[in-house]
Enzyme design. Structure first.
Site, short mmCIF file in Angstrom:
data_model
loop_
_atom_site.label_atom_id
_atom_site.label_comp_id
_atom_site.label_asym_id
_atom_site.label_seq_id
_atom_site.Cartn_x
_atom_site.Cartn_y
_atom_site.Cartn_z
N SER A 122 -32.48 11.93 -29.04
CA SER A 122 -30.93 11.64 -29.17
C SER A 122 -30.25 12.61 -28.27
O SER A 122 -29.13 12.37 -27.87
CB SER A 122 -30.48 11.90 -30.56
OG SER A 122 -31.29 10.91 -31.48
N HIS A 143 -33.38 4.86 -25.96
CA HIS A 143 -32.50 5.39 -27.07
C HIS A 143 -32.23 4.40 -28.14
O HIS A 143 -31.23 3.53 -27.82
CB HIS A 143 -31.32 6.36 -26.71
CG HIS A 143 -30.68 7.18 -27.60
ND1 HIS A 143 -29.43 7.47 -27.81
CD2 HIS A 143 -31.06 7.34 -28.94
CE1 HIS A 143 -29.05 8.13 -28.80
NE2 HIS A 143 -30.05 8.26 -29.57
N GLU A 155 -29.73 2.60 -25.43
CA GLU A 155 -29.39 3.33 -24.24
C GLU A 155 -30.60 3.69 -23.49
O GLU A 155 -31.48 4.36 -23.78
CB GLU A 155 -28.44 4.49 -24.99
CG GLU A 155 -27.73 5.15 -24.01
CD GLU A 155 -27.00 6.56 -24.73
OE1 GLU A 155 -27.33 6.78 -25.69
OE2 GLU A 155 -26.17 6.86 -24.05
N ASN A 193 -23.64 9.79 -27.56
CA ASN A 193 -23.53 10.93 -28.43
C ASN A 193 -22.43 11.77 -27.71
O ASN A 193 -21.56 12.51 -28.30
CB ASN A 193 -24.66 11.48 -28.76
CG ASN A 193 -25.33 11.05 -29.95
OD1 ASN A 193 -24.82 10.42 -30.77
ND2 ASN A 193 -26.70 10.91 -29.69
P1 NAD Z 1 -38.09 11.23 -38.85
O1 NAD Z 1 -38.33 12.72 -39.32
O2 NAD Z 1 -37.75 10.05 -39.62
O3 NAD Z 1 -39.47 10.91 -38.32
C1 NAD Z 1 -40.47 11.81 -37.51
C2 NAD Z 1 -41.74 11.21 -37.50
O4 NAD Z 1 -42.54 11.98 -36.61
C3 NAD Z 1 -42.44 12.06 -38.75
O5 NAD Z 1 -42.94 10.71 -39.54
C4 NAD Z 1 -43.46 13.01 -38.60
O6 NAD Z 1 -44.59 12.99 -39.26
C5 NAD Z 1 -43.77 12.55 -37.02
N1 NAD Z 1 -44.30 13.41 -36.31
C6 NAD Z 1 -44.02 14.83 -36.32
N2 NAD Z 1 -44.87 15.62 -35.36
C7 NAD Z 1 -45.48 14.75 -34.89
C8 NAD Z 1 -46.63 14.50 -33.64
N3 NAD Z 1 -47.12 15.69 -33.16
N4 NAD Z 1 -47.42 13.42 -33.55
C9 NAD Z 1 -47.14 12.06 -34.16
N5 NAD Z 1 -46.04 12.04 -35.10
C10 NAD Z 1 -45.48 13.36 -35.43
O7 NAD Z 1 -37.21 11.30 -37.42
P2 NAD Z 1 -36.28 9.98 -36.85
O8 NAD Z 1 -34.93 9.94 -37.59
O9 NAD Z 1 -37.38 8.87 -37.09
O10 NAD Z 1 -36.10 10.56 -35.41
C11 NAD Z 1 -37.20 10.45 -34.36
C12 NAD Z 1 -36.46 10.64 -33.04
O11 NAD Z 1 -35.74 9.44 -32.79
C13 NAD Z 1 -35.90 12.15 -32.67
O12 NAD Z 1 -36.06 12.15 -31.45
C14 NAD Z 1 -34.28 11.62 -33.04
O13 NAD Z 1 -33.58 12.39 -32.36
C15 NAD Z 1 -34.34 9.88 -32.59
N6 NAD Z 1 -33.31 9.18 -32.88
C16 NAD Z 1 -32.86 9.10 -34.39
C17 NAD Z 1 -32.14 8.36 -35.04
C18 NAD Z 1 -31.56 8.17 -36.33
O14 NAD Z 1 -30.62 7.87 -36.61
N7 NAD Z 1 -32.39 8.65 -37.24
C19 NAD Z 1 -31.43 7.54 -33.99
C20 NAD Z 1 -31.56 7.40 -32.60
C21 NAD Z 1 -32.77 8.62 -32.18
#
Ligand code: NAD
Length: 288
Positions: A122, A143, A155, A193
């Site tokens: 993000s 994204h 995005e 963002n």
């Molecule tokens: P989340 O915390 O729900 O999930 C992250 C996952 O990554 C976890 O299951 C964790 O175990 C795993 N992980 C950690 N280290 C790892 C590794 N070395 N290898 C493999 N897996 C690993 O996070 P999320 O909300 O799904 O966000 C993930 C990404 O998406 C981030 O970069 C975030 O900025 C982006 N994002 C999030 C949103 C949102 O609304 N949640 C929206 C757009 C983008």
């Protein structure tokens, strides 16, 4: 399904990873879903099943297509093995710079030389992530928005060295998933963002200065701008810690005081009131 990208992998099986795996599998792609935690993989697979059940009950998916889509998803904790024949890898692991650098070095080491390496970050610079690999021209931001199966936008962020071919392929792939991709260059906050977070921050300032109540601020923006929800409600949904972290990326990246986070937002995060996920943010969710 675009044949040359039939085999994909998604790294991180959290909120976003399960949604990304869902849309790829539903569109005919074979997905290796990778996480460090077996429990996260099992939770993600169950969530995908439940979300597909909802699509079936709405008539948006047949039972047979659901079964076929679920059969295209393989769960793995072995990143090296799961990447070896993949044409595209989408990283959706925890938002942490050092972690992303480490994962991209591993992706670069184990995915085939022709593979595209995408990140769902993000707020982290795609250019910086690309620079830790030996193939910066093949690194791009994809994204997706939450919830991924519902939200149309992707995005697409080109890093400094991302090639035009990789951009075109990523746009075509996103369209093939039924999404509407739009391109951005790699500057802090990209487009979504960069515009959203200052609005949320200004809503926090408006509350902090006592200009109006939280309900009034949200309803004025909702009804006046035709937004589906007000900025404070949206901030609670996103997570106040996530909003604050992105504002800090904007503030540091541009060096412009207009992005300075509102002290009320900082205090709420320090107090652990992060929004829906902790039961309390601008609104109290425990009472409901
Ligand atoms: P989340 O915390 O729900 O999930 C992250 C996952 O990554 C976890 O299951 C964790 O175990 C795993 N992980 C950690 N280290 C790892 C590794 N070395 N290898 C493999 N897996 C690993 O996070 P999320 O909300 O799904 O966000 C993930 C990404 O998406 C981030 O970069 C975030 O900025 C982006 N994002 C999030 C949103 C949102 O609304 N949640 C929206 C757009 C983008």
């Amino acid at each position: 399904m675009i044949a040359k990208f039939q085999k994909v992998a998604v790294i991180g099986a959290g909120t976003m990873g399960n949604g990304i795996a869902h849309v790829f599998a539903q569109s005919g792609y074979e997905v290796n879903l990778i996480d460090v935690q077996q429990a996260a993989l099992e939770r993600a697979f169950a969530t995908i099943g439940k979300n597909m059940d909802r699509q079936v009950s709405k008539g948006a998916l047949t039972e047979a297509d659901k079964t076929a889509a679920l059969a295209r998803i393989q769960l793995s904790t072995d990143l090296a093995a799961a990447l070896k024949d993949r044409a595209l890898v989408v990283e959706a692991a925890t938002e942490n710079v050092e972690l992303k650098f480490r994962i991209f070095r591993e992706m670069d080491a184990h995915a085939p030389a022709h593979a595209i390496l995408a990140t769902n970050t993000s707020s982290i610079s795609v250019t910086q992530i690309a620079a830790v690999t030996q193939r910066p021209a093949q690194v791009i931001g994809m994204h997706f928005m939450n919830p991924v199966p519902v939200m149309k936008l992707v995005e697409i962020i080109s890093g400094y060295d991302t090639s035009a071919t990789v951009l075109a392929d990523t746009i075509a792939l996103s369209q093939d998933l039924g999404k509407e991709p739009h391109a951005s260059n790699d500057y802090p906050g990209f487009v979504a963002n960069r515009i959203l977070m200052p609005m949320i921050n200004e809503a926090a300032w408006t509350l902090h200065e006592g200009v109006a109540t939280k309900e009034a601020i949200d309803n004025i923006m909702k009804l006046g701008m035709n937004h589906p929800m007000g900025p404070l409600t949206l901030a609670d949904f996103i997570g106040l810690d996530v909003c604050l972290a992105i504002l800090r990326v904007l503030y540091d990246g541009f060096g412009n005081p207009k992005y300075a986070p509102c002290p009320l937002l900082v205090n709420m995060v320090n107090a652990g009131h992060l929004g829906r996920k902790t039961g309390r943010g601008f609104y109290d969710y425990n009472a409901a």
